[in-house]
Enzyme design. Structure first.
Site, PDB file in Angstrom:
ATOM      1  N   CYS A   1     -25.892 -22.021 -41.355  1.00  0.00           N
ATOM      2  CA  CYS A   1     -26.766 -21.919 -40.188  1.00  0.00           C
ATOM      3  C   CYS A   1     -26.454 -20.709 -39.308  1.00  0.00           C
ATOM      4  O   CYS A   1     -27.099 -20.503 -38.283  1.00  0.00           O
ATOM      5  CB  CYS A   1     -26.667 -23.191 -39.378  1.00  0.00           C
ATOM      6  SG  CYS A   1     -26.793 -24.633 -40.427  1.00  0.00           S
TER       7      CYS A   1
ATOM      8  N   HIS B   1     -26.808 -22.747 -29.889  1.00  0.00           N
ATOM      9  CA  HIS B   1     -26.973 -23.263 -31.252  1.00  0.00           C
ATOM     10  C   HIS B   1     -27.747 -24.578 -31.154  1.00  0.00           C
ATOM     11  O   HIS B   1     -28.664 -24.818 -31.926  1.00  0.00           O
ATOM     12  CB  HIS B   1     -25.614 -23.435 -31.929  1.00  0.00           C
ATOM     13  CG  HIS B   1     -25.724 -23.789 -33.368  1.00  0.00           C
ATOM     14  ND1 HIS B   1     -26.408 -23.008 -34.270  1.00  0.00           N
ATOM     15  CD2 HIS B   1     -25.285 -24.880 -34.071  1.00  0.00           C
ATOM     16  CE1 HIS B   1     -26.368 -23.584 -35.469  1.00  0.00           C
ATOM     17  NE2 HIS B   1     -25.702 -24.713 -35.373  1.00  0.00           N
TER      18      HIS B   1
ATOM     19  N   GLU C   1     -20.586 -27.666 -27.924  1.00  0.00           N
ATOM     20  CA  GLU C   1     -21.082 -26.369 -27.449  1.00  0.00           C
ATOM     21  C   GLU C   1     -21.046 -26.301 -25.922  1.00  0.00           C
ATOM     22  O   GLU C   1     -20.669 -25.275 -25.345  1.00  0.00           O
ATOM     23  CB  GLU C   1     -22.508 -26.126 -27.965  1.00  0.00           C
ATOM     24  CG  GLU C   1     -22.996 -24.718 -27.643  1.00  0.00           C
ATOM     25  CD  GLU C   1     -24.272 -24.325 -28.388  1.00  0.00           C
ATOM     26  OE1 GLU C   1     -24.906 -25.193 -29.017  1.00  0.00           O
ATOM     27  OE2 GLU C   1     -24.615 -23.122 -28.332  1.00  0.00           O
TER      28      GLU C   1
ATOM     29  N   LYS D   1     -34.439 -24.474 -30.940  1.00  0.00           N
ATOM     30  CA  LYS D   1     -34.586 -25.327 -32.133  1.00  0.00           C
ATOM     31  C   LYS D   1     -35.451 -26.542 -31.819  1.00  0.00           C
ATOM     32  O   LYS D   1     -36.053 -27.125 -32.718  1.00  0.00           O
ATOM     33  CB  LYS D   1     -33.218 -25.805 -32.619  1.00  0.00           C
ATOM     34  CG  LYS D   1     -32.412 -24.742 -33.361  1.00  0.00           C
ATOM     35  CD  LYS D   1     -31.163 -25.324 -33.990  1.00  0.00           C
ATOM     36  CE  LYS D   1     -30.339 -24.251 -34.688  1.00  0.00           C
ATOM     37  NZ  LYS D   1     -29.647 -23.344 -33.744  1.00  0.00           N
TER      38      LYS D   1
ATOM     39  N   HIS E   1     -34.738 -26.467 -37.015  1.00  0.00           N
ATOM     40  CA  HIS E   1     -33.523 -25.803 -37.473  1.00  0.00           C
ATOM     41  C   HIS E   1     -33.797 -25.198 -38.845  1.00  0.00           C
ATOM     42  O   HIS E   1     -33.737 -25.889 -39.868  1.00  0.00           O
ATOM     43  CB  HIS E   1     -32.380 -26.808 -37.544  1.00  0.00           C
ATOM     44  CG  HIS E   1     -31.033 -26.175 -37.718  1.00  0.00           C
ATOM     45  ND1 HIS E   1     -30.871 -24.895 -38.191  1.00  0.00           N
ATOM     46  CD2 HIS E   1     -29.785 -26.649 -37.470  1.00  0.00           C
ATOM     47  CE1 HIS E   1     -29.578 -24.601 -38.241  1.00  0.00           C
ATOM     48  NE2 HIS E   1     -28.897 -25.641 -37.802  1.00  0.00           N
TER      49      HIS E   1
ATOM     50  N   PHE F   1     -22.315 -24.993 -40.368  1.00  0.00           N
ATOM     51  CA  PHE F   1     -21.549 -25.856 -41.267  1.00  0.00           C
ATOM     52  C   PHE F   1     -20.568 -24.961 -42.019  1.00  0.00           C
ATOM     53  O   PHE F   1     -20.902 -23.834 -42.404  1.00  0.00           O
ATOM     54  CB  PHE F   1     -22.485 -26.512 -42.286  1.00  0.00           C
ATOM     55  CG  PHE F   1     -22.942 -27.897 -41.901  1.00  0.00           C
ATOM     56  CD1 PHE F   1     -22.684 -28.435 -40.655  1.00  0.00           C
ATOM     57  CD2 PHE F   1     -23.647 -28.674 -42.809  1.00  0.00           C
ATOM     58  CE1 PHE F   1     -23.104 -29.714 -40.308  1.00  0.00           C
ATOM     59  CE2 PHE F   1     -24.085 -29.961 -42.474  1.00  0.00           C
ATOM     60  CZ  PHE F   1     -23.806 -30.474 -41.230  1.00  0.00           C
TER      61      PHE F   1
END
Lengths: 405, 80
Positions: free
Chosen positions: A164, A296, A307, A328, A333, A392
């Site tokens: 990602c 993110h 985050e 997002k 995503h 990830f």
């Protein structure tokens, strides 16, 4: 070594909220998300039902039939975004410029549709041969390669796959190449098309996809919503942009990368903080100078509090003056393409002086104590912005943008 | 050399190149038809599908003209 200044002079995007930059930006300003029941896969066989697909997409509006033999959907989206960005930048190609241009694309899974179709023919239908174009369609670098062929670009061309964070890693590395003098111009971004049955089953198994919608930083969030799309930026030196009178969206001033080196899926605050700090240091910008962070912000239980804590760790009391939103919640995503889509959103935000909203926000979460610009875009001049990508595998990439006055 | 195999091969090539099958003879080369090596492999795939055979690698590598294809297929005793 002299650090050359790098500016953004072209944008291109295709996503669930718009098949070009104008549509995309309108949807952000109107806070209209692209999340809907999945159409590309039989969703009766899936535990989750919603996704952010590119709607009413007809590849024949963009490509000849014979070209489509070679292009997986993810490569199509990469090419479409690159065409828009190059046209937007008004590039006039010469052989020398083609040699001095780099192309860096990001993708997590490349030609997954073609891969699954091919494997289904073998394992599902017991056929004993595959189409010879299966390999060139599947290869993750096919977007980069087809962009290079389309524009005749002969400079450094490659693909980065960091799940990602792929898009930010791609843009960041292109930025470094221009800043260092290795390249004069870059086409950089990412694309992804995760809506194939086998891949969705993988996401179902890992249990991070929301059954309803994407609500980043909201207390009742239930996970991420997968999206598809592609986005590309044209980057060049300030000198060349000024020389040819190009319109400048903004400047990229900093890039930071880190690895959590801890857990394969659970994000680690220290890694995220380190990437943000490195990006600020690279930009030679104090935390207090940042006005906006495109987070993110996946909307998962694991990411959002991590985050928020990492942002507070880096920005301290300035966190309370920061706007932090997750687009997002609008475009979904799009994995290896997502941070490129977010880079386009961030560039448009600083150019237009508008904070993109976090859609679908219902209830504040004390663990995510941030101004998330809930449900409504907000006018505000942005001096510096940051865009986060925490993948990830614990791989992090953060960009810092500066407004071009 | 089988006429019916030639006809079918010509139709497959004509269809792929969007030309008339009448333009194709046994002596027509792939180069003349602007068929590069990758496009040739795609055509071989189409021939294999159409005749339900597997053409060995060494035969595929020898193909330069339409007659080579027909010869390879004849060796495999394909039925049309």
């Amino acid at each position: 070594m002299e650090k050359r200044r790098v500016v953004i002079t072209g944008l291109g995007v295709i996503s669930s909220i718009g098949k070009n930059v104008a549509e995309f930006w309108r949807a952000i300003c109107e806070c209209k998300d692209g999340i809907a029941p999945i159409q590309l896969v039989d969703r009766t066989k899936l535990r989750f039902q919603n996704g952010a697909e590119v709607k009413n997409y007809n590849p024949l509006n963009y490509f000849e039939n014979t070209d489509l033999d070679l292009l997986d959907r993810f490569a199509q989206f990469g090419l479409i975004a690159a065409r828009e960005a190059v046209k937007d930048a008004g590039i006039e190609w010469t052989d020398e410029l083609r040699q001095r241009t780099c192309i860096v694309t990001g993708t997590s899974i490349g030609g997954q549709h073609s891969n699954e179709n091919a494997l289904f023919e073998l394992y599902g239908e017991n056929r004993n041969r595959l189409h010879p174009l299966a390999i060139p369609r599947i290869m993750p670098n096919s977007a980069a390669s087809n962009i290079s062929i389309e524009f005749g670009v002969t400079g450094a061309t490659f693909t980065i796959s960091t799940a990602c964070a792929s898009g930010n890693h791609a843009i960041g590395n292109a930025f470094l190449m221009i800043r260092s003098g290795m390249s004069e111009l870059a086409i950089a971004g990412g694309s992804e098309t995760p809506f194939s049955y086998g891949y969705l089953k993988g996401w179902e198994a890992i249990r991070v996809v929301a059954p309803d919608t994407c609500r980043p930083f909201s207390k009742n969030r239930q996970g991420m919503i997968l999206g598809e799309g592609g986005a590309m930026l044209v980057l060049e030196t300030l000198e060349s942009a000024e020389k040819r009178g190009a319109e400048i969206y903004g400047e990229i001033v900093g890039f930071g990368m880190s690895a959590d080196a801890s857990h394969i899926t659970k994000p680690e605050r220290a890694g995220a903080e380190r990437a943000m700090k490195l990006a600020l240091a690279d930009a030679e910008v104090a935390p207090e100078q940042i006005d906006y962070i495109n987070a993110h912000g996946t909307g998962t239980a694991a990411n959002d509090p991590m985050e928020a804590a990492a942002i507070r760790g880096v920005f301290g009391s300035h966190t309370d003056r920061l706007a932090v939103s997750s687009t997002k919640s609008l475009h979904g995503h799009a994995l290896g393409g997502t941070s490129a889509i977010e880079a386009v959103a961030t560039a448009l935000a600083i150019k237009n002086g508008v904070l993109p909203p976090t859609a679908n926000f219902v209830e504040p979460d004390s663990e995510c104590n941030l101004d998330v610009v809930p449900n409504e875009a907000r006018e505000k001049s942005i001096g510096y912005a940051m865009s986060n990508a925490f993948a990830f595998g614990g791989l992090n990439a953060v960009l810092v943008f500066r407004c071009w006055e | 050399m089988s006429e019916s195999v030639f006809q079918k091969v010509s139709e497959i090539i004509a269809d792929s190149k969007n030309i008339s099958a009448d333009e194709i003879t046994l002596e027509t080369t792939f180069r003349e038809l602007d068929i590069d090596s990758l496009a040739a492999l795609s055509l071989v795939y189409d021939f294999e599908e159409a005749f339900n055979v597997s053409i060995p690698d060494e035969e595929v590598m020898k193909i330069r003209k339409v007659g080579d294809v027909v010869e390879s297929l004849d060796q495999l005793n394909v039925a049309v």
